[in-house]
Scaffold this motif. Structure first.
Motif, mmCIF file in Angstrom:
data_model
loop_
_atom_site.group_PDB
_atom_site.id
_atom_site.type_symbol
_atom_site.label_atom_id
_atom_site.label_comp_id
_atom_site.label_asym_id
_atom_site.label_seq_id
_atom_site.Cartn_x
_atom_site.Cartn_y
_atom_site.Cartn_z
ATOM 1 N N ARG A 1 -17.781 86.817 -21.054
ATOM 2 C CA ARG A 1 -17.672 87.917 -20.139
ATOM 3 C C ARG A 1 -16.701 87.727 -19.200
ATOM 4 N NH1 ARG A 1 -23.448 89.782 -18.451
ATOM 5 N NH2 ARG A 1 -22.196 92.020 -18.669
ATOM 6 N N GLU A 2 -15.475 87.161 -19.580
ATOM 7 C CA GLU A 2 -14.460 86.887 -18.597
ATOM 8 C C GLU A 2 -13.267 88.180 -18.596
ATOM 9 O OE1 GLU A 2 -10.892 83.668 -17.989
ATOM 10 O OE2 GLU A 2 -12.720 83.085 -18.696
ATOM 11 N N ASP A 3 -13.181 88.671 -19.900
ATOM 12 C CA ASP A 3 -12.118 89.476 -19.873
ATOM 13 C C ASP A 3 -12.206 90.486 -18.797
ATOM 14 O OD1 ASP A 3 -10.970 92.149 -21.116
ATOM 15 O OD2 ASP A 3 -10.078 90.392 -22.343
ATOM 16 N N PRO A 4 -11.287 90.959 -18.146
ATOM 17 C CA PRO A 4 -11.335 92.006 -17.086
ATOM 18 C C PRO A 4 -11.418 93.300 -17.492
ATOM 19 C CG PRO A 4 -9.077 91.187 -17.274
ATOM 20 C CD PRO A 4 -9.850 90.114 -18.297
ATOM 21 N N PRO B 1 -5.779 88.076 -21.337
ATOM 22 C CA PRO B 1 -7.321 88.118 -21.663
ATOM 23 C C PRO B 1 -8.052 87.301 -20.988
ATOM 24 C CG PRO B 1 -6.084 87.019 -23.333
ATOM 25 C CD PRO B 1 -4.995 87.552 -21.965
ATOM 26 N N GLY B 2 -9.440 87.233 -20.929
ATOM 27 C CA GLY B 2 -10.485 86.258 -20.513
ATOM 28 C C GLY B 2 -10.598 85.435 -21.840
ATOM 29 N N PHE B 3 -11.284 84.190 -21.624
ATOM 30 C CA PHE B 3 -11.683 83.230 -22.490
ATOM 31 C C PHE B 3 -13.155 83.121 -22.648
ATOM 32 C CE2 PHE B 3 -12.911 78.886 -23.488
ATOM 33 C CZ PHE B 3 -12.552 78.892 -25.008
ATOM 34 N N ASP B 4 -13.766 83.024 -21.370
ATOM 35 C CA ASP B 4 -15.165 83.117 -21.678
ATOM 36 C C ASP B 4 -15.964 84.326 -22.294
ATOM 37 O OD1 ASP B 4 -15.462 80.390 -20.792
ATOM 38 O OD2 ASP B 4 -15.667 81.125 -18.655
ATOM 39 N N ARG C 1 -14.252 88.086 -28.389
ATOM 40 C CA ARG C 1 -13.354 87.670 -27.602
ATOM 41 C C ARG C 1 -12.011 87.387 -28.178
ATOM 42 N NH1 ARG C 1 -15.141 81.696 -25.491
ATOM 43 N NH2 ARG C 1 -15.967 81.220 -27.426
ATOM 44 N N PRO C 2 -10.865 87.617 -27.381
ATOM 45 C CA PRO C 2 -10.539 88.808 -26.353
ATOM 46 C C PRO C 2 -11.040 90.181 -27.214
ATOM 47 C CG PRO C 2 -8.613 88.210 -26.880
ATOM 48 C CD PRO C 2 -9.391 87.375 -27.828
#
Length: 342
Positions: A34-37, A29-32, A231-232
């Motif tokens: 809008r980071e999650d791919p 998963p992404g952390f920021d 998030r995520p």
């Protein structure tokens, strides 16, 4: 199995959606914000699908609508919309609470002339109009569709007055299907557009807000402020990708089933409806029999394993979706007939 016609939000995720969610659960998963791919892939796909620069994944279409109102209106300003629009009937006065924006109400369907008449320039005594809010399809009228040419005409009025246009397209692709146009064509009439992934398209949850890159950058901050910076979110996003890729082409089947249901209901004594009013996947059924109310009839129908939604004291709503087959329509008609005989 129960035939559930209360809403298209009750549709179960498809096998392809479940498979995609399982795969996403095993991905990093992404952390920021809008980071999650997987979320990023959904947002790119959504923006491309409606012809906008960027899109933001939100928990609900209501939140997407409220983010848009906050984007386009300042506290004390007003926005023009229908008196029976979803943002007024079903969003708990959120525009007033979260933004301080006032609705400027138009009775009946929006048109270029009624929007023009409702716009206020603003002075020392009056609030200024900042935005026009359209809803397509229009849920309270039974999924009726605002014509594309009228959307264009309203957008032109808004442009002349320097106003933003937000499109509440919770069932945007139902409207596009009914009009024989793409979602991007309808979205082109608006500054921002919101649409559901669960209504009609069958994903478990989620919605998108699409617009310019600048608007979506600010919308990301507002989403966080409104408590929607989830998030995520890759697992629900994976189902949303499948919904956009596979759900739109099959919406015509839902419309056909809704018309088939309406045509079958018209011959039953004690009901009043016109199949010509069914323009998408929603059927409104008025009760014409004295002494019978919507809640009572809905309970009698439920006894036959068919669920419908009371929509006022003497009106029922039926909504088709991908779980509703031709057999389900036949069972629903039989349940209505049996309940009316009781």
């Amino acid at each position: 199995m129960t035939v559930d016609l209360r809403s298209d939000i009750v549709a179960r995720p498809t096998a392809a959606m479940i498979e995609a969610m399982v795969a996403a659960a095993g991905a990093p998963p992404g952390f920021d914000l809008r980071e999650d791919p997987t979320v990023a892939r959904l947002e790119r796909l959504a923006a491309e699908t409606v012809g906008k620069e960027d899109a933001l994944f939100c928990p609900t279409c209501m939140m997407a609508n409220q983010i848009a109102i906050h984007l386009h209106c300042r506290s004390g300003e007003n926005f023009v919309t229908e008196a029976s629009s979803h943002v007024l009937t079903s969003e708990a006065a959120a525009a007033a609470s979260l933004t301080g924006a006032m609705p400027r109400l138009v009775e009946g369907a929006l048109g270029a002339a009624s929007v023009e008449a409702a716009i206020q320039a603003g002075d020392a005594l009056r609030s200024r109009t900042a935005m026009v809010l359209l809803e397509n399809t229009h849920v309270s009228s039974g999924g009726r569709v605002l014509p594309y040419q009228e959307m264009q005409a309203i957008a032109e009025v808004a442009r002349r007055h320097g106003l933003a246009v937000h499109l509440d397209g919770a069932r945007l692709f139902n409207a596009a299907t009914a009009l024989g146009r793409s979602g991007a064509e309808l979205a082109a009439t608006a500054t921002t557009v919101a649409f559901n992934l669960n209504k009609a398209l069958g994903a478990p949850l989620g919605a998108l807000l699409a617009g310019s890159a600048e608007h979506i950058a600010e919308a990301t901050r507002i989403r966080q402020m409104f408590g929607g910076g989830w998030r995520p979110a890759g697992i629900p996003a994976a189902a949303g990708i499948v919904a956009l890729e596979q759900g739109i082409p099959r919406l015509a089947d839902d419309h056909d089933n809704a018309r088939r249901l309406a045509e079958g209901l018209t011959v039953l004594p004690g009901l009043a409806l016109d199949p010509a009013d069914v323009e998408s996947n929603i059927v409104m059924v008025d009760i014409a029999r004295d002494g019978l109310d919507a809640s009572t009839l809905a309970s009698r129908i439920a006894a036959h394993d068919v669920l419908v939604m009371p929509y006022g004291p003497r009106r029922l709503r039926c909504c088709t979706h991908h779980d509703i087959t031709a057999d389900g329509i036949a069972r629903a008609l039989a349940a209505f007939a049996a309940a009316l005989e009781e």
